[in-house]
Structure formats: C-alpha cells, structure tokens
Design a protein around this motif. Structure first.
Motif, PDB file in Angstrom:
ATOM      1  N   ALA A 175      -4.285   3.113  -4.105  1.00  0.00           N
ATOM      2  CA  ALA A 175      -3.211   2.970  -3.116  1.00  0.00           C
ATOM      3  C   ALA A 175      -3.181   1.571  -2.517  1.00  0.00           C
ATOM      4  CB  ALA A 175      -3.367   4.018  -2.014  1.00  0.00           C
TER       5      ALA A 175
ATOM      6  N   THR B 254       0.828  -1.196   0.000  1.00  0.00           N
ATOM      7  CA  THR B 254       0.000   0.000   0.000  1.00  0.00           C
ATOM      8  C   THR B 254       0.874   1.261   0.000  1.00  0.00           C
ATOM      9  OG1 THR B 254      -1.790   1.132   1.129  1.00  0.00           O
ATOM     10  CG2 THR B 254      -0.186   0.080   2.516  1.00  0.00           C
TER      11      THR B 254
ATOM     12  N   VAL C   9      -7.691   6.231  -2.976  1.00  0.00           N
ATOM     13  CA  VAL C   9      -7.740   5.188  -1.943  1.00  0.00           C
ATOM     14  C   VAL C   9      -7.712   3.807  -2.592  1.00  0.00           C
ATOM     15  CG1 VAL C   9      -9.164   4.141  -0.134  1.00  0.00           C
ATOM     16  CG2 VAL C   9      -8.904   6.627  -0.236  1.00  0.00           C
TER      17      VAL C   9
ATOM     18  N   ARG D 189      -4.822  -1.805  -0.187  1.00  0.00           N
ATOM     19  CA  ARG D 189      -5.236  -2.064   1.190  1.00  0.00           C
ATOM     20  C   ARG D 189      -4.061  -1.883   2.135  1.00  0.00           C
ATOM     21  NH1 ARG D 189      -9.972  -6.063   1.463  1.00  0.00           N
ATOM     22  NH2 ARG D 189      -9.688  -5.402   3.575  1.00  0.00           N
ATOM     23  N   ARG D 190      -4.392  -1.614   3.373  1.00  0.00           N
ATOM     24  CA  ARG D 190      -3.348  -1.568   4.397  1.00  0.00           C
ATOM     25  C   ARG D 190      -2.785  -2.975   4.566  1.00  0.00           C
ATOM     26  NH1 ARG D 190      -4.056   2.287   9.253  1.00  0.00           N
ATOM     27  NH2 ARG D 190      -5.348   3.884   8.367  1.00  0.00           N
TER      28      ARG D 190
ATOM     29  N   ARG E 240      -2.836   7.064   0.184  1.00  0.00           N
ATOM     30  CA  ARG E 240      -4.094   6.534   0.718  1.00  0.00           C
ATOM     31  C   ARG E 240      -4.690   7.522   1.721  1.00  0.00           C
ATOM     32  NH1 ARG E 240      -6.890   3.229   4.165  1.00  0.00           N
ATOM     33  NH2 ARG E 240      -7.966   1.512   3.160  1.00  0.00           N
ATOM     34  N   GLN E 241      -3.843   8.043   2.622  1.00  0.00           N
ATOM     35  CA  GLN E 241      -4.319   9.003   3.616  1.00  0.00           C
ATOM     36  C   GLN E 241      -4.828  10.277   2.953  1.00  0.00           C
ATOM     37  OE1 GLN E 241      -4.671   8.432   6.896  1.00  0.00           O
ATOM     38  NE2 GLN E 241      -5.649  10.424   7.051  1.00  0.00           N
TER      39      GLN E 241
END
Length: 177
Positions: A58, A2, A55, A60-61, A7-8
């Motif tokens: 980017a 990621t 998101v 998944r975490r 993403r943030q």
C-alpha cells in the motif's frame, strides 16, 4: 501514493493476527486441543504476514498525512488500557489471584476496542470489543463453576475472535482492491 484503506486493513490483520497467536499460546491444554491451538497460532501468524504484505504494497503515508488529534486519542486510549491493566494485575497479584490475569487482560482489551472504533474509523471494532469482553466474563464464570481454567476459555476465545477479525480485515482489503 498510498492506498489508505488497504493499508489500514493490512495493519489490522497484522496486529490482530499477532495478538491472536499470543492469545492461543495462553492456555495450557492437552491434546487434541493443544494441536488445534498450534494450528490456529500458525493461521494467525499467516494472517499477520499477509497483512504485513498489504501494508508494504500500500505504500507509505503521504507527508503530513497524519491526524495528530487521532494519534493523541489513540495514545490516550492505549495509555489508559496499560494503566488499568497494570493496576489490576498488581491488585490480583497482591490478592494471590494471578490465575485471573488472563480474564483481566481480556476484559481490558475488549473494552479498549470501543473507544478505538471512532479513532480508527472502524465501527466493527465495537462488536469485537463487546465479544472479547464477553469472553473474559465467560472465562471467569466457567473457572468459578467448573474445573476448566479461565486461561483456557479466554485464550481460546479471544484468539479465535481476533483471528476471525484479522481474516475479515483481509477480506475487506480485497473488496477495496
């Protein structure tokens, strides 16, 4: 894998874009301001959509990549925000002052950005919080000394600030790329 900074930034643009559109829907305005608020709402939703794309792109975490302490602090800040807002809304309703609900909500939202800044690792949330809180104060003062409603000032001001911050997040994501 990621890309956490992108993403943030995407999440910031997504959330604040949606909330900006909601704030732009608060004021009851006559043309041409009504048309401008509709255009601003569409712009805010476009910023939110671009944020959602960021998101998704980017990824998944990673498993176990969550900071449980930060999640807990985030939850506490949001719970406190909801509690203060609910109690304040009930008090305003009991006093027959529901026209000041947008002022209350705007002030609570503005204040909540300050403790969220370290949790979300975004120091620029502090000046955003101060600006949103000042919009709430301006809405109250304008309503008290003129014929302009607090909702018009607060909805337009808070929407503009949140939209500007959502767009800033998109530019920050681009810089990370």
């Amino acid at each position: 894998m990621t890309d956490l900074p992108r993403r943030q930034a995407g999440l910031t643009a997504l959330y604040l874009g949606v909330f900006a559109a909601i704030w732009f829907s608060v004021p009851k305005a006559d043309p041409p301001l009504r048309s401008l608020l509709v255009v601003a709402s569409v712009g805010a939703l476009l910023a939110a959509a671009v944020g959602a794309v960021l998101v998704i792109r980017a990824g998944r975490r990673p498993a176990g990549g969550r900071d449980r302490a930060a999640d807990r602090r985030y939850g506490l800040v949001v719970a406190a925000e909801v509690a203060v807002g609910l109690i304040g809304a009930l008090l305003l309703a009991a006093a027959g002052l529901t026209s000041y609900l947008p002022v209350l909500v705007c002030a609570v939202v503005g204040v909540h950005f300050v403790p969220l800044a370290p949790v979300l690792n975004d120091r620029l949330l502090v000046p955003l919080g101060v600006a949103v809180t000042l919009v709430a104060l301006a809405g109250l003062v304008v309503d008290l000394v003129s014929g302009v409603s607090a909702g018009l000032v607060v909805g337009t001001g808070a929407g503009a600030l949140l939209l500007a911050y959502a767009v800033l997040a998109l530019f920050r994501a681009r810089r990370v790329a």
